[in-house]
Design an enzyme around this catalytic site. Structure first.
Site, PDB file in Angstrom:
ATOM      1  N   ARG A 114       0.819  -1.220   0.000  1.00 57.81           N
ATOM      2  CA  ARG A 114       0.000   0.000   0.000  1.00 57.81           C
ATOM      3  C   ARG A 114       0.847   1.263   0.000  1.00 57.81           C
ATOM      4  O   ARG A 114       0.311   2.370  -0.086  1.00 57.81           O
ATOM      5  CB  ARG A 114      -0.913   0.020   1.232  1.00 57.81           C
ATOM      6  CG  ARG A 114      -1.824  -1.180   1.317  1.00 57.81           C
ATOM      7  CD  ARG A 114      -2.652  -1.139   2.583  1.00 57.81           C
ATOM      8  NE  ARG A 114      -3.692  -0.137   2.496  1.00 57.81           N
ATOM      9  CZ  ARG A 114      -4.897  -0.332   2.005  1.00 57.81           C
ATOM     10  NH1 ARG A 114      -5.218  -1.519   1.544  1.00 57.81           N
ATOM     11  NH2 ARG A 114      -5.767   0.628   1.944  1.00 57.81           N
ATOM     12  N   TRP A 130       2.513   5.982   1.876  1.00 56.64           N
ATOM     13  CA  TRP A 130       2.643   6.452   0.501  1.00 56.64           C
ATOM     14  C   TRP A 130       2.377   7.950   0.581  1.00 56.64           C
ATOM     15  O   TRP A 130       1.271   8.381   0.881  1.00 56.64           O
ATOM     16  CB  TRP A 130       1.625   5.769  -0.407  1.00 56.64           C
ATOM     17  CG  TRP A 130       1.831   6.100  -1.846  1.00 56.64           C
ATOM     18  CD1 TRP A 130       2.744   5.550  -2.713  1.00 56.64           C
ATOM     19  CD2 TRP A 130       1.099   7.072  -2.619  1.00 56.64           C
ATOM     20  NE1 TRP A 130       2.635   6.118  -3.952  1.00 56.64           N
ATOM     21  CE2 TRP A 130       1.634   7.046  -3.923  1.00 56.64           C
ATOM     22  CE3 TRP A 130       0.066   7.955  -2.330  1.00 56.64           C
ATOM     23  CZ2 TRP A 130       1.157   7.877  -4.948  1.00 56.64           C
ATOM     24  CZ3 TRP A 130      -0.401   8.777  -3.346  1.00 56.64           C
ATOM     25  CH2 TRP A 130       0.134   8.736  -4.633  1.00 56.64           C
ATOM     26  N   GLU A 139      -1.206  -1.600 -22.283  1.00 61.15           N
ATOM     27  CA  GLU A 139      -0.842  -2.301 -21.050  1.00 61.15           C
ATOM     28  C   GLU A 139       0.653  -2.652 -21.045  1.00 61.15           C
ATOM     29  O   GLU A 139       1.325  -2.519 -20.025  1.00 61.15           O
ATOM     30  CB  GLU A 139      -1.711  -3.559 -20.914  1.00 61.15           C
ATOM     31  CG  GLU A 139      -1.335  -4.535 -19.822  1.00 61.15           C
ATOM     32  CD  GLU A 139      -1.410  -3.968 -18.400  1.00 61.15           C
ATOM     33  OE1 GLU A 139      -1.789  -2.805 -18.237  1.00 61.15           O
ATOM     34  OE2 GLU A 139      -1.041  -4.705 -17.482  1.00 61.15           O
ATOM     35  N   LYS A 190       3.156  -1.412 -18.172  1.00 64.40           N
ATOM     36  CA  LYS A 190       3.940  -2.371 -17.376  1.00 64.40           C
ATOM     37  C   LYS A 190       5.415  -2.010 -17.424  1.00 64.40           C
ATOM     38  O   LYS A 190       6.096  -1.987 -16.414  1.00 64.40           O
ATOM     39  CB  LYS A 190       3.774  -3.764 -17.953  1.00 64.40           C
ATOM     40  CG  LYS A 190       3.006  -4.854 -17.428  1.00 64.40           C
ATOM     41  CD  LYS A 190       2.293  -5.024 -16.206  1.00 64.40           C
ATOM     42  CE  LYS A 190       1.662  -3.873 -15.535  1.00 64.40           C
ATOM     43  NZ  LYS A 190       0.290  -4.013 -15.202  1.00 64.40           N
ATOM     44  N   GLU A 245       6.266   1.333 -15.512  1.00 63.08           N
ATOM     45  CA  GLU A 245       6.102   1.370 -14.054  1.00 63.08           C
ATOM     46  C   GLU A 245       7.157   0.569 -13.315  1.00 63.08           C
ATOM     47  O   GLU A 245       7.533   0.923 -12.203  1.00 63.08           O
ATOM     48  CB  GLU A 245       4.692   0.976 -13.608  1.00 63.08           C
ATOM     49  CG  GLU A 245       4.314  -0.457 -13.789  1.00 63.08           C
ATOM     50  CD  GLU A 245       2.889  -0.729 -13.328  1.00 63.08           C
ATOM     51  OE1 GLU A 245       2.426  -0.132 -12.361  1.00 63.08           O
ATOM     52  OE2 GLU A 245       2.225  -1.568 -13.970  1.00 63.08           O
TER      53      GLU A 245
HETATM   54  C1  F6R Z   1      -0.668  -1.154 -12.955  1.00 65.07           C
HETATM   55  C2  F6R Z   1      -1.617  -1.185 -11.868  1.00 65.07           C
HETATM   56  C3  F6R Z   1      -2.518  -0.020 -11.683  1.00 65.07           C
HETATM   57  C4  F6R Z   1      -3.909  -0.486 -11.226  1.00 65.07           C
HETATM   58  C5  F6R Z   1      -4.786   0.727 -10.906  1.00 65.07           C
HETATM   59  C6  F6R Z   1      -6.180   0.320 -10.505  1.00 65.07           C
HETATM   60  O1  F6R Z   1       0.099  -2.309 -13.018  1.00 65.07           O
HETATM   61  O2  F6R Z   1      -1.665  -2.117 -11.119  1.00 65.07           O
HETATM   62  O3  F6R Z   1      -2.602   0.750 -12.836  1.00 65.07           O
HETATM   63  O4  F6R Z   1      -4.475  -1.257 -12.225  1.00 65.07           O
HETATM   64  O5  F6R Z   1      -4.194   1.455  -9.865  1.00 65.07           O
HETATM   65  O6  F6R Z   1      -6.168  -0.457  -9.348  1.00 65.07           O
HETATM   66  P1  F6R Z   1      -7.401  -1.353  -8.947  1.00 65.07           P
HETATM   67  O7  F6R Z   1      -7.516  -2.415  -9.989  1.00 65.07           O
HETATM   68  O8  F6R Z   1      -7.049  -1.907  -7.603  1.00 65.07           O
HETATM   69  O9  F6R Z   1      -8.607  -0.468  -8.932  1.00 65.07           O
END
Ligand code: F6R
Length: 609
Positions: A27, A75, A481, A485, A488
């Protein structure tokens, strides 16, 4: 974001707090801290900038032995990730940990400073400690001081408080950010999620919006937002929800990439009846696919790209008009929504603040709401009319992989169900498509076999500054995507583009250095994509083609590398082709030596807008 934990225990808690924080580090990991009540020194903190190991070093040098404490992994939102800004924030009377944002902190800070309260950090959180401290000074009890403070805060938060001279009391509160309370044997716990509490207990209660709780060693008294005492059910969390070890893998991300055949299989087993070759959804859906005028898909990041693939499928297989937007835009542009509309939210965590706000907006507009979520106890899951769970298991790597392909598996199943219900697909079509989905786990397993080749390619990719990803149709979101990937976790700049858009600008970037990764299964759009590859090749560009045998044979363009996927029906391609782009990002990041599972500046669960 941020993870919070609290323990009212029977033995020293500092070590347990840190263990729990390790499970919450997804987190956020900018700084960490704990506070305990010590026999000699009273309310005492240890805080450290950076990852949890820095806090562990501090605790080893200066141990804490208190039986009650709170902890935090951060964070950063307000204030740099320094030790001074690390939680817990404290006065001589109270310490607090916080996940979320206090929007009116400036006004509150000015008010409190005018009253003579002294601040030690730049954070929004410290106003909460100072405000509770102020009410304690006015003679209020810890419980009334917290209740009064909560009414003065605007924003989204989960909070936990520890008080001087109260060695059997932690108070926590939630508004907009998740919190679970755990029941142990003569001990009680609180945490941002049940995973954090897994080593201690599997008996948890999830707090509702506006709840605040007084926790002692023997139990918890829950109050709702009106301060009335209420009951929240205690549930037993299944052991599989807690499996968060890395196994023999170097990183969670590698493990999660390799789990995909299995978790896609589990997920599909929930939605398909393979013996009858039909899609099997919950019997009493609160909406009728046939009567829908429009589907609005809303999500963030990778989940948004899953939704984008879903748009191609719903339009093609169900002729259902689809609007899709990222949640942070959707929620503020207040789009007009049709009378008979279904709003579908896609989220791994089920806690993403913008997605949750969009859900609430759609509910207020009278839309039917549904959510594809991985965490079925999450707020989005609980507030949606119906949920379609992904059975990916806990996803710990910050970069989403298995949750993405499970989201796609659910979206494909839903699109087929919608197509049948709307009379677009015949029983024969459904049988063919469901049969194809039945092959998916095996195809995903075969896609993993190209890993050695991708690893070699990654060694080269790790040397470049930019990468372009191209795709058409349902391969376009996979290009997006792939770029997300890579950037990031490797920090290499990457862009995803619809291949047909190349000539409208990005073609100016083509040179002899930048790899152009083209996602192009041999589908009806393949020839169009080949034309775009020729445009790249004609300008000396370096092409990495991801295709199948037929595509490799028909490409007629020199490539730097061709990655060959198994043959498969069009429906499956975006799911299977996600694997090579995940593996390319992963191995490139490994070569670059970045922190793959916890890349800089990111957090897994984005509970701030
Ligand atoms: C990228 C990634 C983020 C999540 C985004 C939404 O690898 O993991 O872009 O997809 O923060 O998160 P959720 O799916 O938890 O709403």
């Amino acid at each position: 974001m941020c993870g919070i934990i609290g323990i009212v225990g029977r033995e020293p808690v500092a070590g347990h707090l840190v263990d729990a924080l390790k499970r919450l580090e997804y987190r956020g990991y900018d700084s960490a801290g704990v506070a305990t009540l010590e026999a000699e020194t009273g309310l005492t903190r240890r805080r450290a900038e950076g990852k949890l190991r820095n806090l562990e070093i501090k605790l080893a040098a200066a141990p804490l032995s208190g039986l009650i404490g709170i902890g935090h992994t951060r964070w950063a939102t307000h204030g740099a990730p320094t030790e001074a800004n690390a939680h817990p924030h404290a006065t001589s009377r109270v310490a607090v940990v916080h996940n979320g944002i206090i929007e009116n902190f400036r006004e509150l800070r000015a008010e409190l400073e005018a009253k003579g309260q002294h601040f030690a950090s730049e954070t929004d959180t410290e106003v909460v400690a100072q405000l509770v401290d102020w009410y304690l000074q006015q003679g209020e009890t810890p419980a009334t001081a917290v209740a009064t403070t909560l009414k003065r805060l605007t924003g989204a938060f989960a909070l936990a408080f520890l008080f001087t001279d109260h060695d059997d009391l932690v108070i926590d509160a939630r508004r907009g950010s998740p919190l679970a309370v755990g029941w142990g044997d003569g001990e009680m716990y609180l945490g941002s999620d049940a995973i954090a509490l897994a080593p201690f207990t599997d008996r948890v209660a999830y707090l509702e919006e506006g709840d605040w709780v007084e926790i002692t060693r023997t139990g918890a008294t829950v109050h709702d937002e009106t301060d009335a005492v209420v009951e929240r059910p205690i549930v037993t969390v299944s052991a599989t929800a807690f499996q968060v070890d890395r196994g023999n893998y170097r990183h969670f991300m590698a493990k999660e990439i390799h789990e995909q055949p299995e978790v896609i299989g589990h997920t599909l087993a929930r939605y398909l009846d393979l013996s009858a070759s039909t899609v099997r959804l919950p019997p009493a859906l609160p909406f009728d696919w046939a009567k829908l005028d429009r589907l609005s898909i809303v999500a963030c990041g990778t989940a948004y790209y899953a939704g984008l693939v879903g748009k191609y499928w719903f339009e093609r297989y169900a002729r259902l008009p689809v609007e899709i937007d990222v949640a942070s835009e959707f929620r503020y542009r207040e789009p007009p929504l049709p009378k008979n509309g279904l709003a579908l939210f896609v989220s791994q965590s089920g806690e993403t603040a913008d997605t949750l706000a969009s859900l609430r907006f759609c509910k207020a507009q009278g839309q039917h709401t549904a959510a594809i979520v991985n965490v079925t106890t999450s707020t989005i899951a609980r507030e949606s009319d119906v949920i379609f769970p992904t059975l990916a298991g806990p996803e710990i790597g910050v970069a989403s992989t298995k949750a993405f392909t499970c989201q796609l598996s659910v979206l494909a199943s839903l699109a087929i169900a919608a197509g049948r219900a709307r009379g677009v697909l015949s029983a024969e079509d459904e049988k063919r498509l469901v049969g194809a989905l039945g092959e998916l786990p095996g195809l995903v397993l075969r896609a993993l076999r190209v890993e050695p080749k991708i690893e070699r390619l990654a060694r080269e990719t790790a040397k470049v500054a930019d990468v372009l990803y191209l795709g058409r149709g349902s391969s376009y979101p996979i290009a997006l995507e792939g770029a997300l990937k890579l950037k990031e976790i490797s920090y290499i700049h990457a862009e995803g583009y619809a291949a047909g858009e190349l000539k409208h600008g990005p073609i100016a970037l083509i040179d002899e250095v930048m790899p152009v990764v083209v996602i192009a299964p041999h589908d009806p759009l393949f020839e169009k994509t080949v034309s775009n590859m020729q445009e790249v090749a004609a300008r000396g560009g370096r092409i990495v083609l991801v295709t199948d045998e037929k595509g490799a044979g028909a490409a007629s363009v020199a490539t730097l590398e061709t990655i060959v996927m198994p043959d498969m029906p069009d429906l499956l391609a975006p799911i299977v082709y996600a694997l090579p782009v995940q593996m390319l990002a992963y191995h490139t990041a490994v070569f670059m030596g970045t922190d793959v599972d916890q890349p800089r500046n990111l957090a897994k669960s984005v509970t701030v807008e």
